[in-house]
Design a protein around this motif. Structure first.
Motif, PDB file in Angstrom:
ATOM      1  N   ILE A  60       0.921  -1.153   0.378  1.00 24.87           N
ATOM      2  CA  ILE A  60       0.148   0.190   0.036  1.00 24.87           C
ATOM      3  C   ILE A  60       0.801   0.993   0.032  1.00 24.87           C
ATOM      4  O   ILE A  60       0.616   1.966  -0.532  1.00 24.87           O
ATOM      5  CB  ILE A  60      -1.475  -0.083   1.647  1.00 24.87           C
ATOM      6  N   ARG A  61       2.072   0.816   0.619  1.00 23.53           N
ATOM      7  CA  ARG A  61       2.736   2.517   0.742  1.00 23.53           C
ATOM      8  C   ARG A  61       3.475   2.694  -0.193  1.00 23.53           C
ATOM      9  O   ARG A  61       3.787   3.711  -0.675  1.00 23.53           O
ATOM     10  CB  ARG A  61       3.676   2.198   1.899  1.00 23.53           C
ATOM     11  N   SER A  62       3.503   1.892  -1.494  1.00 24.22           N
ATOM     12  CA  SER A  62       4.071   2.508  -3.033  1.00 24.22           C
ATOM     13  C   SER A  62       2.600   3.481  -3.645  1.00 24.22           C
ATOM     14  O   SER A  62       3.060   3.148  -5.094  1.00 24.22           O
ATOM     15  CB  SER A  62       3.939   0.457  -3.915  1.00 24.22           C
ATOM     16  N   VAL A  63       1.474   3.091  -3.666  1.00 24.33           N
ATOM     17  CA  VAL A  63       0.555   3.859  -4.113  1.00 24.33           C
ATOM     18  C   VAL A  63      -0.057   5.000  -3.228  1.00 24.33           C
ATOM     19  O   VAL A  63      -0.685   6.120  -3.372  1.00 24.33           O
ATOM     20  CB  VAL A  63      -0.390   3.314  -4.476  1.00 24.33           C
ATOM     21  N   THR A  64       0.124   4.988  -1.673  1.00 26.20           N
ATOM     22  CA  THR A  64      -0.458   6.092  -0.422  1.00 26.20           C
ATOM     23  C   THR A  64       0.524   6.303   0.510  1.00 26.20           C
ATOM     24  O   THR A  64       0.871   5.478   0.739  1.00 26.20           O
ATOM     25  CB  THR A  64      -2.025   5.982  -0.256  1.00 26.20           C
ATOM     26  N   ALA A  65       0.246   7.589   0.158  1.00 28.24           N
ATOM     27  CA  ALA A  65       0.312   7.715   2.331  1.00 28.24           C
ATOM     28  C   ALA A  65      -0.100   7.232   3.872  1.00 28.24           C
ATOM     29  O   ALA A  65      -0.909   7.020   3.729  1.00 28.24           O
ATOM     30  CB  ALA A  65       1.170   8.938   2.434  1.00 28.24           C
ATOM     31  N   LEU A  66       0.911   6.594   4.082  1.00 29.17           N
ATOM     32  CA  LEU A  66       0.127   6.309   5.484  1.00 29.17           C
ATOM     33  C   LEU A  66       0.498   6.806   6.549  1.00 29.17           C
ATOM     34  O   LEU A  66       1.630   6.857   6.992  1.00 29.17           O
ATOM     35  CB  LEU A  66       0.530   4.949   6.100  1.00 29.17           C
ATOM     36  N   TRP A  67      -0.257   7.269   7.643  1.00 26.69           N
ATOM     37  CA  TRP A  67       0.154   7.238   8.885  1.00 26.69           C
ATOM     38  C   TRP A  67      -1.121   6.891   9.922  1.00 26.69           C
ATOM     39  O   TRP A  67      -2.753   6.671   9.356  1.00 26.69           O
ATOM     40  CB  TRP A  67      -0.544   9.100   8.926  1.00 26.69           C
ATOM     41  N   LEU A  68      -0.842   6.556  11.382  1.00 29.98           N
ATOM     42  CA  LEU A  68      -1.214   5.796  11.661  1.00 29.98           C
ATOM     43  C   LEU A  68      -2.342   6.308  12.758  1.00 29.98           C
ATOM     44  O   LEU A  68      -1.079   7.431  13.690  1.00 29.98           O
ATOM     45  CB  LEU A  68      -0.412   4.655  13.113  1.00 29.98           C
ATOM     46  N   VAL A  69      -3.422   7.087  13.704  1.00 25.96           N
ATOM     47  CA  VAL A  69      -3.896   7.041  15.069  1.00 25.96           C
ATOM     48  C   VAL A  69      -5.050   5.986  15.068  1.00 25.96           C
ATOM     49  O   VAL A  69      -5.600   5.485  14.911  1.00 25.96           O
ATOM     50  CB  VAL A  69      -4.937   8.320  14.097  1.00 25.96           C
ATOM     51  N   SER A  70      -4.590   6.228  16.679  1.00 26.12           N
ATOM     52  CA  SER A  70      -5.101   5.587  17.815  1.00 26.12           C
ATOM     53  C   SER A  70      -5.501   5.743  18.398  1.00 26.12           C
ATOM     54  O   SER A  70      -4.830   6.873  19.281  1.00 26.12           O
ATOM     55  CB  SER A  70      -3.878   4.558  18.131  1.00 26.12           C
ATOM     56  N   ALA A  76       4.152   1.946  24.519  1.00 25.55           N
ATOM     57  CA  ALA A  76       5.146   1.159  24.306  1.00 25.55           C
ATOM     58  C   ALA A  76       4.218   0.261  22.659  1.00 25.55           C
ATOM     59  O   ALA A  76       5.107  -0.950  22.226  1.00 25.55           O
ATOM     60  CB  ALA A  76       5.020   0.023  24.997  1.00 25.55           C
ATOM     61  N   ARG A  77       2.530  -0.528  23.231  1.00 19.73           N
ATOM     62  CA  ARG A  77       2.115  -0.874  21.754  1.00 19.73           C
ATOM     63  C   ARG A  77       2.188  -0.066  20.980  1.00 19.73           C
ATOM     64  O   ARG A  77       2.341  -0.986  19.694  1.00 19.73           O
ATOM     65  CB  ARG A  77       1.150  -1.715  22.938  1.00 19.73           C
ATOM     66  N   ILE A  78       1.671   1.476  20.699  1.00 18.02           N
ATOM     67  CA  ILE A  78       1.509   2.126  19.435  1.00 18.02           C
ATOM     68  C   ILE A  78       2.581   2.105  18.960  1.00 18.02           C
ATOM     69  O   ILE A  78       2.864   2.098  17.477  1.00 18.02           O
ATOM     70  CB  ILE A  78       0.686   2.862  19.513  1.00 18.02           C
ATOM     71  N   GLY A  79       3.228   2.763  18.947  1.00 21.61           N
ATOM     72  CA  GLY A  79       5.031   2.964  18.820  1.00 21.61           C
ATOM     73  C   GLY A  79       5.722   1.894  18.111  1.00 21.61           C
ATOM     74  O   GLY A  79       6.032   1.615  16.824  1.00 21.61           O
ATOM     75  N   GLY A  80       5.669   0.769  19.150  1.00 20.26           N
ATOM     76  CA  GLY A  80       5.789  -0.503  18.805  1.00 20.26           C
ATOM     77  C   GLY A  80       5.171  -1.378  17.677  1.00 20.26           C
ATOM     78  O   GLY A  80       6.272  -1.335  16.500  1.00 20.26           O
ATOM     79  N   LEU A  87       5.877   3.645  10.251  1.00 23.74           N
ATOM     80  CA  LEU A  87       5.464   4.805   9.967  1.00 23.74           C
ATOM     81  C   LEU A  87       4.688   5.252  10.902  1.00 23.74           C
ATOM     82  O   LEU A  87       5.217   4.812  12.471  1.00 23.74           O
ATOM     83  CB  LEU A  87       3.936   3.630   9.427  1.00 23.74           C
ATOM     84  N   PRO A  88       4.377   7.001  11.052  1.00 23.10           N
ATOM     85  CA  PRO A  88       4.229   7.517  11.526  1.00 23.10           C
ATOM     86  C   PRO A  88       2.987   7.233  12.327  1.00 23.10           C
ATOM     87  O   PRO A  88       2.006   7.076  11.859  1.00 23.10           O
ATOM     88  CB  PRO A  88       4.114   9.011  10.806  1.00 23.10           C
ATOM     89  N   TYR A  89       3.243   7.660  13.668  1.00 19.28           N
ATOM     90  CA  TYR A  89       1.521   7.610  14.210  1.00 19.28           C
ATOM     91  C   TYR A  89       1.434   8.703  15.314  1.00 19.28           C
ATOM     92  O   TYR A  89       2.086   9.437  15.859  1.00 19.28           O
ATOM     93  CB  TYR A  89       2.186   6.208  15.183  1.00 19.28           C
ATOM     94  N   TYR A  90       0.095   8.749  15.770  1.00 23.49           N
ATOM     95  CA  TYR A  90      -0.151   9.793  17.064  1.00 23.49           C
ATOM     96  C   TYR A  90      -0.706   8.480  18.171  1.00 23.49           C
ATOM     97  O   TYR A  90      -2.321   7.411  17.244  1.00 23.49           O
ATOM     98  CB  TYR A  90      -1.340  10.680  16.738  1.00 23.49           C
ATOM     99  N   LEU A  91      -1.399   9.023  19.189  1.00 27.69           N
ATOM    100  CA  LEU A  91      -1.695   7.875  19.799  1.00 27.69           C
ATOM    101  C   LEU A  91      -2.516   8.877  20.418  1.00 27.69           C
ATOM    102  O   LEU A  91      -2.944   9.705  20.961  1.00 27.69           O
ATOM    103  CB  LEU A  91      -1.160   6.891  21.262  1.00 27.69           C
ATOM    104  N   GLY A  92      -3.360   8.296  21.865  1.00 31.88           N
ATOM    105  CA  GLY A  92      -4.426   9.456  22.710  1.00 31.88           C
ATOM    106  C   GLY A  92      -5.434  10.251  21.944  1.00 31.88           C
ATOM    107  O   GLY A  92      -5.340  11.040  22.460  1.00 31.88           O
ATOM    108  N   ALA A  93      -5.968   9.630  20.749  1.00 33.25           N
ATOM    109  CA  ALA A  93      -5.949  10.426  19.542  1.00 33.25           C
ATOM    110  C   ALA A  93      -7.874  10.922  20.167  1.00 33.25           C
ATOM    111  O   ALA A  93      -8.756  12.176  19.865  1.00 33.25           O
ATOM    112  CB  ALA A  93      -6.557   9.548  18.206  1.00 33.25           C
ATOM    113  N   ALA A  94      -8.480   9.809  20.548  1.00 32.93           N
ATOM    114  CA  ALA A  94      -9.746  10.697  21.445  1.00 32.93           C
ATOM    115  C   ALA A  94     -11.116  10.601  20.433  1.00 32.93           C
ATOM    116  O   ALA A  94     -12.253  11.282  20.744  1.00 32.93           O
ATOM    117  CB  ALA A  94      -9.866  11.414  22.465  1.00 32.93           C
TER     118      ALA A  94
END
Length: 179
Positions: A60-70, A76-80, A87-94
């Motif tokens: 999927i990375r070959s066709v589109t940018a990806l970002w995790l928002v949890s 420890a879990r989401i960062g790992g 992939l870049p990420y944000y946690l605690g998104a509410a």
């Protein structure tokens, strides 16, 4: 906007996120995806990405940018998981709060209508994405095999309630509803 519009995904995939293909992404002209993590990418009881998920991310990375928002607060879990997928990420998104999704959109530097919000929950992922004007994609949760026999009362309630409000939450309805 009526409630059923807020809860109506643009695309409902039968099966997990792994069924989201580059062809589907390109068909909907998406340049980026914001991905939920828990039960969208990995079962909630699992702390690492599967080989199948790693392969899917590379494809999927070959066709589109990806970002995790949890919504998950565990660095420890989401960062790992994010680091294992590079992939870049944000946690605690509410979610359905839009704040961290907006931050991801800003980092992606893409128009909101060219980014898909992908998740397994209507009242968090789909609602947040629709409130921002994103293309929303509902997938079936990825569940650990040991928990596969248990029901998902929250998701079942969300589907039932959203259908009462007029949303159509059926995998056969895989077209855009925002025309």
């Amino acid at each position: 906007m009526t409630w059923h519009k807020f809860l109506q995904p643009d695309l409902i995939l039968a099966g997990s996120v792994l069924n989201l293909t580059p062809d589907i992404i390109q068909h909907h002209q998406l340049k980026g995806l914001v991905l939920d993590v828990d039960e969208t990418l990995v079962p909630i009881t699992v702390g690492s990405a599967s080989p199948e998920l790693r392969e899917w991310v590379e494809q999927i990375r070959s066709v589109t940018a990806l970002w995790l928002v949890s919504n998950n607060m565990s660095e420890a879990r989401i960062g790992g998981i994010a680091r294992s997928l590079n992939l870049p990420y944000y946690l605690g998104a509410a979610k359905p709060s839009r704040r961290k999704i907006r931050a991801a959109l800003q980092e992606m530097n893409l128009p909101v209508e060219q980014v898909g919000m992908v998740g397994d929950r209507l009242f968090t992922d789909v609602l947040a994405g629709n409130r921002l004007g994103m293309f929303t994609i509902l997938v079936e949760p990825i569940i650990h095999p040991d928990a596969a026999l248990r029901s998902h009362p929250i998701r079942n309630f969300e589907v039932w309630f959203s259908e009462i409000l007029g949303a159509s939450i059926n995998p056969e309805h895989t077209k855009s509803y925002k025309n």
